[in-house]
Write an enzyme that holds these catalytic residues in place. Structure first.
Site, PDB file in Angstrom:
ATOM      1  N   ASP A 176      53.003 -44.832  22.389  1.00 37.24           N
ATOM      2  CA  ASP A 176      52.206 -45.348  23.498  1.00 37.24           C
ATOM      3  C   ASP A 176      52.795 -44.894  24.818  1.00 37.24           C
ATOM      4  O   ASP A 176      53.890 -44.330  24.886  1.00 37.24           O
ATOM      5  CB  ASP A 176      52.024 -46.868  23.424  1.00 37.24           C
ATOM      6  CG  ASP A 176      53.278 -47.652  23.732  1.00 37.24           C
ATOM      7  OD1 ASP A 176      54.304 -47.038  24.100  1.00 37.24           O
ATOM      8  OD2 ASP A 176      53.244 -48.885  23.611  1.00 37.24           O
ATOM      9  N   ILE A 177      52.022 -45.117  25.880  1.00 42.04           N
ATOM     10  CA  ILE A 177      52.411 -44.661  27.211  1.00 42.04           C
ATOM     11  C   ILE A 177      53.359 -45.671  27.841  1.00 42.04           C
ATOM     12  O   ILE A 177      53.074 -46.874  27.870  1.00 42.04           O
ATOM     13  CB  ILE A 177      51.168 -44.474  28.097  1.00 42.04           C
ATOM     14  CG1 ILE A 177      50.215 -43.466  27.458  1.00 42.04           C
ATOM     15  CG2 ILE A 177      51.553 -44.031  29.510  1.00 42.04           C
ATOM     16  CD1 ILE A 177      48.879 -43.354  28.161  1.00 42.04           C
ATOM     17  N   GLU A 219      46.609 -48.233  25.129  1.00 41.33           N
ATOM     18  CA  GLU A 219      47.354 -46.998  25.410  1.00 41.33           C
ATOM     19  C   GLU A 219      48.166 -46.544  24.208  1.00 41.33           C
ATOM     20  O   GLU A 219      49.089 -45.733  24.353  1.00 41.33           O
ATOM     21  CB  GLU A 219      48.275 -47.209  26.621  1.00 41.33           C
ATOM     22  CG  GLU A 219      49.444 -48.139  26.401  1.00 41.33           C
ATOM     23  CD  GLU A 219      49.139 -49.600  26.684  1.00 41.33           C
ATOM     24  OE1 GLU A 219      50.089 -50.347  26.996  1.00 41.33           O
ATOM     25  OE2 GLU A 219      47.963 -50.002  26.600  1.00 41.33           O
TER      26      GLU A 219
END
Length: 298
Positions: A176-177, A219
């Protein structure tokens, strides 16, 4: 059959100059939205001006702070349907490019207004295209245009059975970001959407045809790697991590620093379903986040 269809049937026998045909089944379909009940909704373009915005007087009402009360409109001209931005605060986008005033729409163009994406379908087969789009929505994420969680789950179970049958490796990478909420807060949600789309493109360019890349939620993303041992998955993950860190994410002239945290896991003999495999990859992802982010754990 509706009154409108009856009118269309009659007027088709009239000789018309090129470019002056009746609109037929041309429509907009909502392919991505954060509004419950709006996904998949079709808005038929009937020849009059169709206004889009946050105000209740629009034909297409969209929610969101980045949507103006009178945001944009679509109007029929001699050469086709034109999308016109009505001096909106945050702009109108077609195929991820902000339009300057107005643009002639082409079949399958994606229109983004605030957090909502609508697809323009035109031509005699617009009805068939609409049903194809509805099916596509069940397996593809409307924002990033990669596979969605449902498709990933089905593909993972298929690959698990194949790996068991042929005694082959199967790996999963989850990532994920980092600090994505901070990106939204600092640069705005439109910039956050841009980062998600751009990240998907960067990663997709490194994914092979037999691998599955999907948006898992928010995300978070996931990759299924058939016939790949753990160290091979970790090597790919590190390559992707460095590519994302080096990539220039720019939205409306502002550069946005983006990094990702990644976790890798491989199928074990004790795994009964893909759920256990995903859980271990997820645990490694959170290990990467706890140990400083922007790294791969496996």
């Amino acid at each position: 059959m509706s009154d409108y269809d009856e009118k269309t049937r009659v007027t088709q026998v009239v000789q018309r100059p090129p470019g002056d045909e009746p609109p037929g089944n041309d429509c907009l379909v909502v392919i991505y939205t954060k509004e419950p009940g709006l996904l998949g909704k079709r808005f038929v373009l009937d020849g009059s001006t169709t206004r889009i915005g946050r105000g209740a007087d629009n034909q297409i009402v969209l929610e969101g702070d980045s949507v103006s009360r009178r945001h944009a409109h679509i109007e029929r001209r001699r050469d086709g349907w034109w999308l016109v931005d009505d001096n909106s605060t945050n702009g109108t986008y077609v195929n991820e490019e902000q339009i300057e005033g107005q643009v002639l729409l082409r079949n399958s163009d994606r229109i983004k207004i605030g957090p909502t994406i609508l697809k323009f379908l035109s031509g005699a087969d617009a009805e068939a295209k609409y049903h194809e789009e509805i099916y596509r929505m069940t397996i593809v994420d409307g924002l990033t245009q990669i596979h969605n969680k449902r498709y990933f789950q089905e593909a993972l179970e298929r690959e698990l059975l194949r790996a068991r049958r042929h005694s082959r490796d199967l790996a999963v990478v989850m990532f994920d970001i980092d600090f994505f909420k901070r990106i939204n807060d600092q640069f705005g949600h439109l910039a956050g959407d841009h980062v998600l789309r751009e990240l998907a493109r960067v990663v997709q360019s490194r994914i092979r045809r037999d691998e599955v890349f999907a948006r898992y939620g928010g995300e978070e993303f996931v990759i299924v790697l058939p016939e790949t041992p753990l160290d091979g998955a970790a090597s790919l993950a590190e390559n992707l991590r460095s590519r994302v860190e080096a990539h220039g994410f720019v939205f409306q002239g502002e550069r946005i620093p983006v990094t990702i945290s990644m976790g890798c896991a491989v199928l074990l003999d004790v795994d009964k379903t893909g759920v256990e495999l995903v859980q271990r990859a997820d645990e490694k992802l959170y290990e990467a986040k706890r140990s400083g982010r922007n790294r791969v754990c496996w």
